[in-house]
Structure formats: structure tokens, C-alpha cells
Scaffold this active site. Sequence first.
Site, PDB file in Angstrom:
ATOM      1  N   THR A   1       0.910  -1.291  -0.034  1.00 26.99           N
ATOM      2  CA  THR A   1       0.014   0.094   0.140  1.00 26.99           C
ATOM      3  C   THR A   1       0.847   1.382  -0.010  1.00 26.99           C
ATOM      4  OG1 THR A   1      -1.854  -1.113   1.193  1.00 26.99           O
ATOM      5  CG2 THR A   1      -1.670   1.237   1.410  1.00 26.99           C
TER       6      THR A   1
ATOM      7  N   THR B   1       1.536  -4.379   4.371  1.00 23.92           N
ATOM      8  CA  THR B   1       1.343  -4.495   5.794  1.00 23.92           C
ATOM      9  C   THR B   1       0.839  -5.892   5.902  1.00 23.92           C
ATOM     10  OG1 THR B   1      -0.825  -3.630   5.827  1.00 23.92           O
ATOM     11  CG2 THR B   1       0.857  -2.126   6.350  1.00 23.92           C
ATOM     12  N   ASP B   2       0.095  -6.552   4.977  1.00 27.20           N
ATOM     13  CA  ASP B   2      -0.439  -7.955   5.309  1.00 27.20           C
ATOM     14  C   ASP B   2       0.255  -8.910   5.637  1.00 27.20           C
ATOM     15  OD1 ASP B   2      -3.127  -6.679   4.592  1.00 27.20           O
ATOM     16  OD2 ASP B   2      -3.151  -7.322   2.721  1.00 27.20           O
TER      17      ASP B   2
HETATM   18  N1  ASP Z   1      -2.705  -5.448   0.745  1.00 23.05           N
HETATM   19  C1  ASP Z   1      -1.836  -4.342   1.182  1.00 23.05           C
HETATM   20  C2  ASP Z   1      -0.455  -5.180   0.906  1.00 23.05           C
HETATM   21  O1  ASP Z   1      -0.238  -5.840   2.164  1.00 23.05           O
HETATM   22  C3  ASP Z   1      -2.064  -4.107   2.579  1.00 23.05           C
HETATM   23  C4  ASP Z   1      -1.060  -2.792   2.963  1.00 23.05           C
HETATM   24  O2  ASP Z   1       0.168  -2.655   2.357  1.00 23.05           O
HETATM   25  O3  ASP Z   1      -1.447  -2.156   3.762  1.00 23.05           O
HETATM   26  O4  ASP Z   1       0.504  -5.270   0.314  1.00 23.05           O
END
Ligand code: ASP
Length: 321
Positions: A21, A100-101
Site C-alpha cells: 500500500t 502490511t498484510d
Molecule cells: N494489501 C496491502 C499489502 O499488504 C496492504 C497494505 O500494504 O497495507 O500489500
Amino acid sequence: MVNSSSPELLRRVVVLGTGGTIAGRAASSDDNIGYTAAQVGVADLLGGIEAPEGVTLEAEQVAQVDSKDMSFDIWQQLARRCAQWLAQADVAGVVITHGTDTIEETAFFLHSVLAPSKPVVLTCAMRPATALSPDGPQNVRDAISVAATQGARGVTVVCAGVVHGGVDILKVHTYRLDAFASGDAGPVGYVEEGEVRLVRAWPQGEALPATKLLGTAGVQWPRVEIVMSHAGASGAVIDALLLSVGTEPLRGLVLATTGNGTLHHALEAAALKAQDAGVSVIRATRCVSGRILPKAGDALRDAGALTPVKARIALMLELLG
Ligand code: ASP
């Protein structure tokens, strides 16, 4: 183990991009959730960021993915690039921009295979780069501060001004900017105006023997699945996995247990059958804090404080090693 070098030579911080993200774009600046991840290159993420005095930044795009789609190949490539950069005397540390995932999985993997004596600092964002008020730039700046800090070492994750240990970090919120926690261990420290305030020791560890496999092309990662215990669970999923018709045979099984390593009796019976059939079975609690306290007579070993996803990585590395 990657070696550290004399402090006066430590001048570069290398920022490796992997997507997420933090590199996401949305059609409107009001939209913090309807974006496409992994669109902006890592060099552009550094635009407008001033390095700490005496530090030069270097950017390299290792991957460009939404981290929900993280793969073993990218992990291998990332570990290799970290090791190569850290081996250079004038590199103080490495920063990795990541989604973050699965950041906690990548951090745990890198901790396990590198156990670096220089800092490897993962960072991320909960809002895309196009947001009205993106959190990515400050997180990247904070991560660079950590990587450039004298004496910093090990794998950490920096988000919302908090430095988490790479083993302890856990995503605990779906939306808030401060989306991570470190469980019982608590954070390693905080970043305040470019300064790190340490509240416990930097992470340390021993690189696993599987590390040697990172240089090998075409590593066959063993198939390890996670099955959760819950009210009304049965042995059906494990039975189906054991059949594994037309797919890679099951080598390992992580049981996401209730509480202190407890399992629904039907699931436990199937897991014992799998263990008897030669599958490596391990229990990891689905509780977000605490660890499994072993009891005399436990028929299935436990993963201590590791969450099921981290226990899966540990088991895969064990089977590889
Ligand atoms: N789906 C995204 C990822 O993990 C979520 C994020 O980065 O917050 O790349």
C-alpha cells in the site's frame, strides 16, 4: 551471520522496494481503501525524503507486489539482496518497503535466515501514496533513521513511530495507522524526530542452517499447511490434505490451536494420524498474545510464542534444513 564493520565507514542506507500500500495509487485522494497496491517505484517513494546527515540513500526495486501475494521466490531474492548489501562495509543498514498484510511473515523469515548484525528495517503504510495524508513518507524516514542508528542490529519493523522486533510483530488492526503490536515482548523502541529511543535490546539471533539454501536456484519449499481448531471442527481438512491427489505431498502441518495449545478432539485425532504418517505436526496458538506452555505427555509439539503463520515459516525452514 552477516558481519558488521567499523562505524566510521557506515554511510549508506539501501532502500529495497517490494510494493504494498505504501506504493499504492487510488483514483481519488479521499480514497484510503479502494487503491491498487504496488504501483509507485521505490525511487519515487524516496522523493522529498531527506536522509540523516552523513547518510546517502540508495534505492533498488526487488519486487512490486501486493504483499497478500508474497511468494517464496521474492523472499529468497530479498534475503539474498539484503545479505549482499549488508556485506558491503559502507552500508549501515537496509530498509525494505513492504505491504502490511504479510510484513510480519517477511520479517520473521528474514530474521530466521539472516540474523543480521546490521539493521534490516521493514516499513509500510496503511494509506496509499496518493492519500490526502499518506503515512508512508514518515514511516520510510523513520525506518531510515533506525537503519542509520549506531549500534542498531537485527530485523525490525517500523510503523507509526514504533520499532517492533521482527519476531514479535503482529498486525492487529485493519485500518488504523498504528496497526501493529509486539505482544508480550513490547516494542524495541520509538522513533521521535529522527532519534531512536530504545526501550529494550535490539533483536539478535542465529541464522538457521537453511540459510545456505538461499543461494541455490530452484529451492523446493516443502508444503506446509495451516489448519485451525474451532468449535465444531472435524478431521476432514487434514484427511483431505493427506490424500493430496495431484498436488505436492503434505510435509508439514501447523495446527492453529485454541488457548494454551488445545485442539478439538476430532481434529487432534486426525493430526495424530498425520503425524504417524510422517507429516511434521506442530501446534501454534491462535491467541494474539502469550505462548503455549508445554505439559507432560503432549503428543504434538508446540511452537511456543510463534503465531501459526510464523510457525509455518519455522517449520518450512526446519524441513529445508
Ligand atoms: N494489501 C496491502 C499489502 O499488504 C496492504 C497494505 O500494504 O497495507 O500489500
